[in-house]
Design an enzyme around this catalytic site. Structure first.
Site, PDB file in Angstrom:
ATOM      1  N   CYS A  42      11.344 -35.950  52.386  1.00  0.00           N
ATOM      2  CA  CYS A  42      13.016 -35.967  52.484  1.00  0.00           C
ATOM      3  C   CYS A  42      13.020 -36.875  51.193  1.00  0.00           C
ATOM      4  O   CYS A  42      12.296 -36.857  49.679  1.00  0.00           O
ATOM      5  CB  CYS A  42      13.796 -37.119  53.456  1.00  0.00           C
ATOM      6  N   ARG A  43      14.170 -37.180  50.518  1.00  0.00           N
ATOM      7  CA  ARG A  43      14.730 -38.033  48.929  1.00  0.00           C
ATOM      8  C   ARG A  43      14.344 -39.513  48.537  1.00  0.00           C
ATOM      9  O   ARG A  43      13.078 -39.598  47.868  1.00  0.00           O
ATOM     10  CB  ARG A  43      15.850 -37.776  49.063  1.00  0.00           C
TER      11      ARG A  43
END
Length: 106
Positions: A68-69
């Protein structure tokens, strides 16, 4: 019952494995607008909110690396899927720390 720790991998470790040509199952759980800014080549995109209804796309025999980020959402996905019997690894640092190749999904 204690939750089992999630296995982790750093961005550098993942880059090294990809450079060696290892065949890895990568899943990006970011939202569409985040993914539009670039993904690790070869990644499969399943937004975090769609994981429960798309679990049938995952093979419980394979190990998946979740991205994810920052590594927080992918960690939550790992805990959730581990509880369902899946093998998961969380890429800590997420795309914020990723220095390898990126591609813009079509």
């Amino acid at each position: 019952m204690l939750e089992q720790e999630v296995k982790i991998m750093t961005t550098a470790e993942l880059q090294e494995k990809l450079a060696k040509g290892e065949n890895l199952e990568l899943i990006d759980v970011r939202e569409d607008e985040e993914v539009a800014q670039g993904v690790i080549p070869g990644v499969k995109h399943i937004p975090m909110g769609q994981i429960p209804e798309r679990m049938s796309e995952l093979d419980p025999e394979k190990e998946y690396i979740f991205i994810c980020r920052s590594g927080r959402r992918s960690e939550n996905v790992c805990y959730y899927l581990q509880d369902q019997g899946y093998k998961c690894v969380n890429m800590v640092g997420g795309m914020l720390e990723w220095e390898g190749d990126r591609e813009i999904p079509s």
